[in-house]
Motif scaffolding. Structure first.
Motif, mmCIF file in Angstrom:
data_model
loop_
_atom_site.group_PDB
_atom_site.id
_atom_site.type_symbol
_atom_site.label_atom_id
_atom_site.label_comp_id
_atom_site.label_asym_id
_atom_site.label_seq_id
_atom_site.Cartn_x
_atom_site.Cartn_y
_atom_site.Cartn_z
ATOM 1 N N TYR A 189 10.113 -21.151 5.123
ATOM 2 C CA TYR A 189 8.996 -20.594 5.982
ATOM 3 C C TYR A 189 8.144 -20.405 4.761
ATOM 4 C CZ TYR A 189 11.469 -20.880 10.251
ATOM 5 O OH TYR A 189 12.281 -21.764 11.253
ATOM 6 N N VAL A 190 6.932 -20.346 4.980
ATOM 7 C CA VAL A 190 5.980 -20.224 3.939
ATOM 8 C C VAL A 190 4.929 -18.690 4.725
ATOM 9 C CG1 VAL A 190 4.004 -20.604 2.524
ATOM 10 C CG2 VAL A 190 5.827 -22.430 3.336
ATOM 11 N N VAL A 191 5.596 -17.591 3.505
ATOM 12 C CA VAL A 191 4.738 -16.858 3.744
ATOM 13 C C VAL A 191 2.861 -16.537 3.752
ATOM 14 C CG1 VAL A 191 3.768 -14.066 3.451
ATOM 15 C CG2 VAL A 191 6.193 -14.778 2.880
ATOM 16 N N MET A 192 2.215 -16.209 4.822
ATOM 17 C CA MET A 192 1.072 -17.114 4.973
ATOM 18 C C MET A 192 0.307 -15.824 5.443
ATOM 19 S SD MET A 192 1.209 -20.592 4.987
ATOM 20 C CE MET A 192 -0.748 -20.571 5.450
ATOM 21 N N GLU A 193 0.412 -14.824 5.355
ATOM 22 C CA GLU A 193 -0.534 -13.258 5.384
ATOM 23 C C GLU A 193 0.455 -12.387 4.882
ATOM 24 O OE1 GLU A 193 -3.901 -10.944 8.859
ATOM 25 O OE2 GLU A 193 -2.337 -13.253 9.333
ATOM 26 N N VAL A 194 -0.096 -10.887 4.882
ATOM 27 C CA VAL A 194 0.814 -9.441 4.409
ATOM 28 C C VAL A 194 -0.162 -8.397 4.582
ATOM 29 C CG1 VAL A 194 2.296 -10.937 3.166
ATOM 30 C CG2 VAL A 194 0.293 -9.285 2.061
ATOM 31 N N VAL A 195 0.955 -7.267 4.990
ATOM 32 C CA VAL A 195 0.158 -6.347 4.989
ATOM 33 C C VAL A 195 0.412 -5.427 4.103
ATOM 34 C CG1 VAL A 195 -0.105 -3.932 5.838
ATOM 35 C CG2 VAL A 195 -0.234 -6.420 7.342
ATOM 36 N N GLU A 196 -0.425 -4.824 2.696
ATOM 37 C CA GLU A 196 0.382 -4.121 1.372
ATOM 38 C C GLU A 196 -0.856 -3.117 1.455
ATOM 39 O OE1 GLU A 196 -0.596 -7.211 -1.744
ATOM 40 O OE2 GLU A 196 -2.377 -6.291 -2.221
ATOM 41 N N THR A 197 0.415 -2.374 0.173
ATOM 42 C CA THR A 197 -0.471 -1.351 0.393
ATOM 43 C C THR A 197 -1.286 -0.810 -0.846
ATOM 44 O OG1 THR A 197 1.659 -1.070 -1.538
ATOM 45 C CG2 THR A 197 0.947 0.416 0.351
ATOM 46 N N VAL A 198 -2.583 -0.171 -0.481
ATOM 47 C CA VAL A 198 -3.837 -0.316 -1.371
ATOM 48 C C VAL A 198 -3.509 0.884 -3.108
ATOM 49 C CG1 VAL A 198 -6.268 0.543 -1.447
ATOM 50 C CG2 VAL A 198 -5.385 -0.808 0.405
ATOM 51 N N GLN A 199 -2.428 1.829 -1.944
ATOM 52 C CA GLN A 199 -2.323 3.099 -3.088
ATOM 53 C C GLN A 199 -1.266 3.309 -3.238
ATOM 54 O OE1 GLN A 199 -4.502 4.100 -5.903
ATOM 55 N NE2 GLN A 199 -6.137 2.796 -4.453
ATOM 56 N N GLU A 200 -0.733 4.010 -4.245
ATOM 57 C CA GLU A 200 0.892 4.347 -3.889
ATOM 58 C C GLU A 200 1.005 5.323 -3.187
ATOM 59 O OE1 GLU A 200 3.022 7.585 -7.113
ATOM 60 O OE2 GLU A 200 2.665 5.077 -8.004
ATOM 61 N N VAL A 201 2.232 5.983 -1.945
ATOM 62 C CA VAL A 201 2.014 6.486 -1.226
ATOM 63 C C VAL A 201 3.377 6.956 -1.262
ATOM 64 C CG1 VAL A 201 3.201 4.633 0.618
ATOM 65 C CG2 VAL A 201 1.864 7.272 0.515
ATOM 66 N N THR A 202 4.042 8.308 -0.504
ATOM 67 C CA THR A 202 4.779 9.180 -0.653
ATOM 68 C C THR A 202 5.537 9.062 0.566
ATOM 69 O OG1 THR A 202 4.874 10.133 -2.610
ATOM 70 C CG2 THR A 202 6.763 10.600 -1.597
ATOM 71 N N LEU A 203 6.958 8.716 0.839
ATOM 72 C CA LEU A 203 7.563 8.693 2.381
ATOM 73 C C LEU A 203 8.761 9.703 1.970
ATOM 74 C CD1 LEU A 203 8.194 4.926 2.833
ATOM 75 C CD2 LEU A 203 6.086 6.140 3.572
ATOM 76 N N GLU A 204 8.348 10.587 3.282
ATOM 77 C CA GLU A 204 9.125 11.914 3.147
ATOM 78 C C GLU A 204 9.852 11.649 4.486
ATOM 79 O OE1 GLU A 204 7.081 16.121 3.283
ATOM 80 O OE2 GLU A 204 7.221 15.054 0.753
ATOM 81 N N ARG A 205 11.727 12.212 4.648
ATOM 82 C CA ARG A 205 12.085 12.355 6.338
ATOM 83 C C ARG A 205 12.525 13.931 5.961
ATOM 84 N NH1 ARG A 205 16.125 8.515 8.499
ATOM 85 N NH2 ARG A 205 16.269 7.370 5.561
ATOM 86 N N ALA A 206 12.891 14.523 7.222
ATOM 87 C CA ALA A 206 12.930 15.739 7.746
ATOM 88 C C ALA A 206 13.872 15.094 8.955
ATOM 89 C CB ALA A 206 11.556 16.824 8.122
ATOM 90 N N ILE A 219 6.373 4.802 -2.689
ATOM 91 C CA ILE A 219 6.184 3.038 -2.106
ATOM 92 C C ILE A 219 4.907 2.530 -3.084
ATOM 93 C CG2 ILE A 219 5.654 0.856 -0.802
ATOM 94 C CD1 ILE A 219 6.460 2.615 1.052
ATOM 95 N N PRO A 220 5.195 1.656 -4.149
ATOM 96 C CA PRO A 220 4.231 1.647 -5.003
ATOM 97 C C PRO A 220 2.964 1.107 -4.367
ATOM 98 C CG PRO A 220 6.081 -0.068 -5.195
ATOM 99 C CD PRO A 220 6.558 0.973 -4.283
ATOM 100 N N LYS A 221 1.690 0.730 -5.172
ATOM 101 C CA LYS A 221 0.699 -0.156 -4.862
ATOM 102 C C LYS A 221 0.685 -1.007 -5.157
ATOM 103 C CE LYS A 221 -4.461 -0.800 -6.486
ATOM 104 N NZ LYS A 221 -5.286 -0.560 -7.225
ATOM 105 N N GLY A 222 0.188 -2.230 -3.715
ATOM 106 C CA GLY A 222 0.499 -3.494 -3.830
ATOM 107 C C GLY A 222 2.269 -3.751 -3.657
#
Length: 444
Positions: free
Chosen positions: A152-169, A198-201
């Motif tokens: 299968y070929v990846v044809m479309e992606v959703v990616e981050t525009v900027q670096e972002v931090t995730l937290e779990r509580a 999570i890094p940009k891109g």
């Protein structure tokens, strides 16, 4: 589940609730899911709870003859999310008068998740198709052809525009007197926090289309795929362990009957095991449920055995069980469903098995989906009173927790339940898991 999985699944549901957008489940693999990357579908994947894909080290461009490069993927839109939490995936279970368990994972309070969608432009794909032939002698293609794999070929992606931090509580508090909560590790009041950046891109979710090889060096990427289509032309190795039901990308299965028939076909393969073999398989799975890595290790072992045409022996009591190729394929199907469930749900399944609650729980999930499988709006619906009439307080509480972690909110008053169409894939996975364990329990 990891924080990364929690957020990518929540993102996929918000952007494309019942479609073919696949959330990425491993942060370390994101570079292998950019547009034009080649990926493999997991053995026995099904779109009922989401097809699962694994990376390769190659892109479509790597297996084509040298030539001009296609234009960069086009930007299809930007989206922003603030304070995005995914309590339904990680769990928010309120057990009446006994214990309250909460766990959420999402963006840190100061973060905004900015994402963009990038897709391969139709004109770029058309030009690439006209200008560059397939490198028929490429070693990777030879290996995939010999193994009978679909690519299968990846044809479309959703990616981050900027670096972002995730937290779990997470927090668990209250009286943990009921014995079935002991396996969940809930002993007292616990607070827990962790974070990941999570890094940009970084790719968070993606769409694929199947690669088709026609003849020696001709290739195509059709818009529609089904279970009869194979990447490589007939006559070579046949694809082993493919899902028995597939569909046009972006479409859901027709009705609950289709899921039921698919699950029944797989349980029939497991039923071919001897009574001792089924009992041993149940013992093995019971010891692995709630241990994500161990389940994944078993899955990889079975997939590797199928690739090489080997049989596998599972070490378990009362006797080691030899799995044929067909039995391995069926077990892989159900492992795919069980790994969709959270570790807490898996442990609750083991406890339900011990308390002989699986028949009631299976009827509850089955009845709910029969009534609402195609229902695309939220709503409150009556629950058959007889489904709960045989359960005591402890058994009822355990059942409420199990289905609640799949997003099915049951209310005793009425009785009734809240239906959310976005929870359908997780309910499908729970239905399959309950079906397998109930079958195996009859042999014990």
């Amino acid at each position: 589940m990891t924080m990364f999985e929690n957020v990518t699944r929540a993102l996929a549901r918000q952007l494309n609730p019942r479609g073919d957008l696949t959330p990425l489940d491993s942060l370390i693999d994101f570079k292998r899911f950019h547009p034009f990357c080649l990926v493999l579908r997991k053995r026995k994947s099904t779109l009922f709870w989401g097809a699962r894909y694994v990376r390769t080290d190659y892109t479509l461009l790597d297996v084509l003859e040298p030539g001009s490069s296609p234009s960069d993927p086009t930007d299809c839109g930007n989206f922003s999310f603030k304070n995005m939490l995914d309590a339904r995936v990680e769990g928010d279970v309120d057990v009446p008068k006994t214990v309250k368990v909460k766990g959420t994972a999402g963006l840190s309070r100061s973060s905004t998740l900015e994402v963009q969608t990038l897709s391969v432009a139709p004109k770029a794909l058309e030009s690439l198709h006209k200008e560059r032939k397939l490198a028929a002698d490429h070693p990777f293609l030879k290996e995939m052809r010999d193994r009978g794999e679909n690519l299968y070929v990846v044809m479309e992606v959703v990616e981050t525009v900027q670096e972002v931090t995730l937290e779990r509580a997470g927090k668990a508090e209250g009286c943990f007197s009921l014995p079935f909560f002991a396996p969940l590790g809930l002993q007292g009041s616990v607070n827990h926090k962790e974070a990941v950046t999570i890094p940009k891109g970084c790719v968070l979710a993606f769409r694929v289309r199947q690669l088709m090889v026609n003849g020696k060096d001709e290739w195509d990427i059709p818009h529609i795929c089904n279970d009869s289509m194979q990447t490589f032309p007939p006559g070579g190795a046949k694809r082993r362990g493919v899902c028995s039901i597939d569909c046009a990308l972006g479409e859901m299965h027709e009705d609950f009957k289709t899921l039921k028939e698919e699950v029944q076909r797989e349980t029939q393969e497991v039923e071919k095991l001897s009574q001792v073999g089924q009992s041993s398989l149940l013992t093995s799975l019971s010891n692995l449920l709630g241990k994500k890595k161990e389940l994944q290790d078993l899955e990889q072992t079975l997939e590797g055995a199928l690739d090489k045409g080997h049989e596998v022996t599972l070490e378990a009591l009362p006797k080691d069980v030899l799995l044929s190729k067909d039995a391995m394929g069926a077990v892989l199907y159900f492992l795919g469903a069980l790994t969709v469930l959270s570790e807490a749900q898996q442990k609750l399944l083991v406890k339900s098995l011990e308390k002989k609650l699986l028949p009631v729980q299976l009827k509850l999930v089955e009845s709910t989906m029969e009534q609402n499988f195609l229902q695309d709006k939220e709503g409150v619906f009556p629950l058959r009173p007889d489904l709960f009439s045989s359960l005591g307080e402890e058994e009822l509480t355990l059942t409420e927790a199990l289905v609640g972690l799949s997003g099915l909110e049951v209310q005793r008053s009425g009785p009734q339940y809240m239906w959310d169409p976005d929870t359908l894939p997780r309910l499908c996975a729970l239905y399959a898991g309950l079906s397998l364990l109930q079958l195996l329990s009859k042999a014990s």
